[in-house]
Design a protein around this motif. Structure first.
Motif, PDB file in Angstrom:
ATOM      1  N   LEU A  10       0.854  -1.260  -0.072  1.00 59.00           N
ATOM      2  CA  LEU A  10       0.015  -0.041   0.095  1.00 59.00           C
ATOM      3  C   LEU A  10       0.942   1.206   0.057  1.00 59.00           C
ATOM      4  O   LEU A  10       0.519   2.211  -0.612  1.00 59.00           O
ATOM      5  CB  LEU A  10      -1.069   0.144   1.116  1.00 59.00           C
ATOM      6  N   ILE A  11       2.094   1.365   0.600  1.00 55.53           N
ATOM      7  CA  ILE A  11       2.827   2.253   0.645  1.00 55.53           C
ATOM      8  C   ILE A  11       3.520   2.538  -0.655  1.00 55.53           C
ATOM      9  O   ILE A  11       3.650   3.558  -1.112  1.00 55.53           O
ATOM     10  CB  ILE A  11       4.003   2.142   1.930  1.00 55.53           C
ATOM     11  N   ASP A  12       3.877   1.421  -1.329  1.00 57.43           N
ATOM     12  CA  ASP A  12       4.407   1.493  -2.741  1.00 57.43           C
ATOM     13  C   ASP A  12       3.403   2.022  -3.596  1.00 57.43           C
ATOM     14  O   ASP A  12       3.606   2.921  -4.551  1.00 57.43           O
ATOM     15  CB  ASP A  12       4.791   0.044  -3.273  1.00 57.43           C
ATOM     16  N   LEU A  13       2.187   1.810  -3.603  1.00 58.73           N
ATOM     17  CA  LEU A  13       1.181   2.202  -4.436  1.00 58.73           C
ATOM     18  C   LEU A  13       1.195   3.733  -3.969  1.00 58.73           C
ATOM     19  O   LEU A  13       0.904   4.654  -5.043  1.00 58.73           O
ATOM     20  CB  LEU A  13      -0.284   1.567  -3.949  1.00 58.73           C
ATOM     21  N   THR A  14       1.055   4.280  -2.787  1.00 61.85           N
ATOM     22  CA  THR A  14       0.850   5.638  -2.823  1.00 61.85           C
ATOM     23  C   THR A  14       2.121   6.134  -3.111  1.00 61.85           C
ATOM     24  O   THR A  14       2.081   7.424  -3.707  1.00 61.85           O
ATOM     25  CB  THR A  14       0.948   5.802  -1.128  1.00 61.85           C
ATOM     26  N   ASN A  15       3.365   5.785  -2.841  1.00 60.33           N
ATOM     27  CA  ASN A  15       4.563   6.217  -3.581  1.00 60.33           C
ATOM     28  C   ASN A  15       4.387   6.371  -5.064  1.00 60.33           C
ATOM     29  O   ASN A  15       5.122   7.519  -5.430  1.00 60.33           O
ATOM     30  CB  ASN A  15       5.691   5.364  -3.348  1.00 60.33           C
ATOM     31  N   SER A  44       4.493  10.075  -6.886  1.00 66.54           N
ATOM     32  CA  SER A  44       5.300  10.236  -8.202  1.00 66.54           C
ATOM     33  C   SER A  44       4.612  10.873  -9.239  1.00 66.54           C
ATOM     34  O   SER A  44       4.986  11.822 -10.220  1.00 66.54           O
ATOM     35  CB  SER A  44       6.199   9.188  -8.293  1.00 66.54           C
ATOM     36  N   GLN A  45       3.550  10.154  -9.490  1.00 64.18           N
ATOM     37  CA  GLN A  45       2.615  10.568 -10.707  1.00 64.18           C
ATOM     38  C   GLN A  45       1.981  12.125 -10.729  1.00 64.18           C
ATOM     39  O   GLN A  45       1.894  12.832 -11.603  1.00 64.18           O
ATOM     40  CB  GLN A  45       1.366   9.605 -11.000  1.00 64.18           C
ATOM     41  N   LYS A  46       1.788  12.435  -9.501  1.00 61.61           N
ATOM     42  CA  LYS A  46       1.125  13.771  -9.128  1.00 61.61           C
ATOM     43  C   LYS A  46       2.326  14.732  -8.880  1.00 61.61           C
ATOM     44  O   LYS A  46       1.875  15.934  -8.640  1.00 61.61           O
ATOM     45  CB  LYS A  46       0.075  13.840  -8.174  1.00 61.61           C
ATOM     46  N   GLY A  47       3.619  14.446  -9.158  1.00 63.14           N
ATOM     47  CA  GLY A  47       4.805  15.284  -8.853  1.00 63.14           C
ATOM     48  C   GLY A  47       4.808  15.663  -7.432  1.00 63.14           C
ATOM     49  O   GLY A  47       5.401  16.702  -7.271  1.00 63.14           O
ATOM     50  N   THR A  90      19.145  -0.626   6.561  1.00 63.76           N
ATOM     51  CA  THR A  90      18.631   0.581   7.410  1.00 63.76           C
ATOM     52  C   THR A  90      17.373   0.891   7.529  1.00 63.76           C
ATOM     53  O   THR A  90      16.620   0.904   8.445  1.00 63.76           O
ATOM     54  CB  THR A  90      19.516   1.942   6.751  1.00 63.76           C
ATOM     55  N   VAL A  91      16.644   1.435   6.268  1.00 57.89           N
ATOM     56  CA  VAL A  91      15.183   1.741   6.361  1.00 57.89           C
ATOM     57  C   VAL A  91      14.596   1.306   4.957  1.00 57.89           C
ATOM     58  O   VAL A  91      15.323   0.802   4.231  1.00 57.89           O
ATOM     59  CB  VAL A  91      14.921   3.182   6.534  1.00 57.89           C
ATOM     60  N   ASP A  92      13.444   1.096   5.054  1.00 57.11           N
ATOM     61  CA  ASP A  92      12.547   0.689   4.030  1.00 57.11           C
ATOM     62  C   ASP A  92      12.375   1.574   2.736  1.00 57.11           C
ATOM     63  O   ASP A  92      12.392   1.078   1.783  1.00 57.11           O
ATOM     64  CB  ASP A  92      11.252   0.294   4.567  1.00 57.11           C
ATOM     65  N   PHE A  93      12.196   2.696   3.107  1.00 60.05           N
ATOM     66  CA  PHE A  93      12.037   3.536   1.969  1.00 60.05           C
ATOM     67  C   PHE A  93      12.861   4.927   2.228  1.00 60.05           C
ATOM     68  O   PHE A  93      13.144   5.199   3.334  1.00 60.05           O
ATOM     69  CB  PHE A  93      10.470   4.119   2.198  1.00 60.05           C
ATOM     70  N   ILE A  94      13.215   5.585   1.020  1.00 61.50           N
ATOM     71  CA  ILE A  94      13.858   6.627   1.089  1.00 61.50           C
ATOM     72  C   ILE A  94      13.486   7.790  -0.194  1.00 61.50           C
ATOM     73  O   ILE A  94      13.316   6.998  -1.269  1.00 61.50           O
ATOM     74  CB  ILE A  94      15.692   6.620   1.120  1.00 61.50           C
ATOM     75  N   GLY A  95      13.900   9.040   0.042  1.00 60.02           N
ATOM     76  CA  GLY A  95      13.494   9.714  -1.042  1.00 60.02           C
ATOM     77  C   GLY A  95      13.387  11.344  -0.707  1.00 60.02           C
ATOM     78  O   GLY A  95      13.770  11.696   0.153  1.00 60.02           O
ATOM     79  N   GLY A 111      -7.707  11.476  -0.414  1.00 60.60           N
ATOM     80  CA  GLY A 111      -7.312  11.986  -1.543  1.00 60.60           C
ATOM     81  C   GLY A 111      -6.875  10.988  -2.426  1.00 60.60           C
ATOM     82  O   GLY A 111      -6.064  11.314  -3.418  1.00 60.60           O
ATOM     83  N   GLY A 112      -7.425   9.709  -2.392  1.00 58.16           N
ATOM     84  CA  GLY A 112      -6.884   8.735  -3.453  1.00 58.16           C
ATOM     85  C   GLY A 112      -5.518   8.183  -3.214  1.00 58.16           C
ATOM     86  O   GLY A 112      -5.150   7.432  -3.965  1.00 58.16           O
ATOM     87  N   PHE A 113      -5.057   8.581  -1.995  1.00 59.23           N
ATOM     88  CA  PHE A 113      -3.709   7.890  -1.570  1.00 59.23           C
ATOM     89  C   PHE A 113      -3.982   6.971  -0.360  1.00 59.23           C
ATOM     90  O   PHE A 113      -4.467   7.191   0.716  1.00 59.23           O
ATOM     91  CB  PHE A 113      -2.854   9.013  -1.103  1.00 59.23           C
ATOM     92  N   PRO A 114      -3.817   5.702  -0.538  1.00 58.62           N
ATOM     93  CA  PRO A 114      -4.201   4.459   0.520  1.00 58.62           C
ATOM     94  C   PRO A 114      -3.466   5.002   2.005  1.00 58.62           C
ATOM     95  O   PRO A 114      -3.866   4.365   2.872  1.00 58.62           O
ATOM     96  CB  PRO A 114      -3.608   3.238  -0.118  1.00 58.62           C
ATOM     97  N   VAL A 115      -2.124   5.396   1.745  1.00 62.40           N
ATOM     98  CA  VAL A 115      -1.171   5.689   2.933  1.00 62.40           C
ATOM     99  C   VAL A 115      -0.893   7.081   2.746  1.00 62.40           C
ATOM    100  O   VAL A 115       0.315   7.240   2.546  1.00 62.40           O
ATOM    101  CB  VAL A 115      -0.235   4.704   3.227  1.00 62.40           C
ATOM    102  N   HIS A 116      -1.793   8.274   3.133  1.00 68.82           N
ATOM    103  CA  HIS A 116      -1.313   9.418   2.654  1.00 68.82           C
ATOM    104  C   HIS A 116      -0.563  10.030   3.745  1.00 68.82           C
ATOM    105  O   HIS A 116      -0.964  10.913   4.624  1.00 68.82           O
ATOM    106  CB  HIS A 116      -2.661  10.162   2.491  1.00 68.82           C
ATOM    107  N   TYR A 117       0.846   9.571   3.669  1.00 73.08           N
ATOM    108  CA  TYR A 117       1.580  10.123   4.971  1.00 73.08           C
ATOM    109  C   TYR A 117       2.222  11.552   4.790  1.00 73.08           C
ATOM    110  O   TYR A 117       2.536  11.911   5.791  1.00 73.08           O
ATOM    111  CB  TYR A 117       2.723   8.964   5.031  1.00 73.08           C
ATOM    112  N   LEU A 118       1.943  12.384   3.548  1.00 68.81           N
ATOM    113  CA  LEU A 118       2.550  13.305   3.357  1.00 68.81           C
ATOM    114  C   LEU A 118       1.675  14.385   4.289  1.00 68.81           C
ATOM    115  O   LEU A 118       2.212  15.410   4.794  1.00 68.81           O
ATOM    116  CB  LEU A 118       2.235  13.739   1.808  1.00 68.81           C
TER     117      LEU A 118
END
Length: 178
Positions: free
Chosen positions: A17-22, A26-29, A62-67, A159-166
């Motif tokens: 779900l986090i990958d899908l959100t990511n 990305s698609q929405k910039g 280290t961690v699962d995600f970075i960006g 907002g269409g984001f399954p895990v809207h962490y932003l």
């Protein structure tokens, strides 16, 4: 030497779900966030199923995600629990050190925690994680109770984001002393 087996895939639905959100971010910039693969060396393979059945970890992850999101460097790990607390046994000292060093470089580091029984997700800033970890290392509680998670940092499916962490990062930045 650490070994991997099928129990190592716990939490993968949450990470999916986090990958899908990511991808949507990305698609929405809004952000570019990458999943960091854990380096493993296979030692047993099921050729019929085309799966690795046993492997060892080549090095500490280290961690699962970075960006980066709108100019802000992010790193985070995803954790899932069926309990009403987050056990600290699956969070390692080298991960806490990495996240704290990342934060010292003005990045934002955190855990995304999914409480399965509650159906709720939270952002847990690395500085809060480090405090709990230090307390546990000094004989304190070995888990973080659900009640200790900040309700202002709840992560929603919106907002269409399954895990809207932003949105939770925005709340964190708005309410934390800079």
């Amino acid at each position: 030497m650490a070994y991997w087996n099928t129990r190592g895939l716990r939490g993968s639905a949450f990470e999916d779900l986090i990958d899908l959100t990511n991808r949507l971010y990305s698609q929405k910039g809004l952000a570019i966030i990458q999943k960091i693969p854990t380096p493993i060396t296979p030692i047993a393979v099921d050729n019929k199923a085309h799966t690795i059945t046993s492997a060892y970890f080549e090095k500490k992850s280290t961690v699962d995600f970075i960006g980066v999101a709108q100019g802000i460097a992010l790193c985070f790990d995803a954790k899932e629990t069926r309990q009403l607390n987050l056990p600290l046994r699956n969070i390692h000292e080298h991960q806490i050190e990495f996240m704290e060093n990342f934060r010292k470089q003005k990045g934002i580091s955190f855990l995304l925690v999914h409480f399965q029984t509650k159906g709720e997700m939270f952002l847990l800033p690395s500085e809060d994680l480090a405090k709990h970890y230090k307390s546990a290392s000094n004989g304190g509680r070995k888990s973080i109770p659900y009640a200790d998670f900040n309700p202002a940092l709840i992560v929603r499916n919106e907002g269409g984001f399954p895990v809207h962490y932003l949105a939770a990062i925005n709340a964190y930045l708005t309410n934390s002393p800079q």
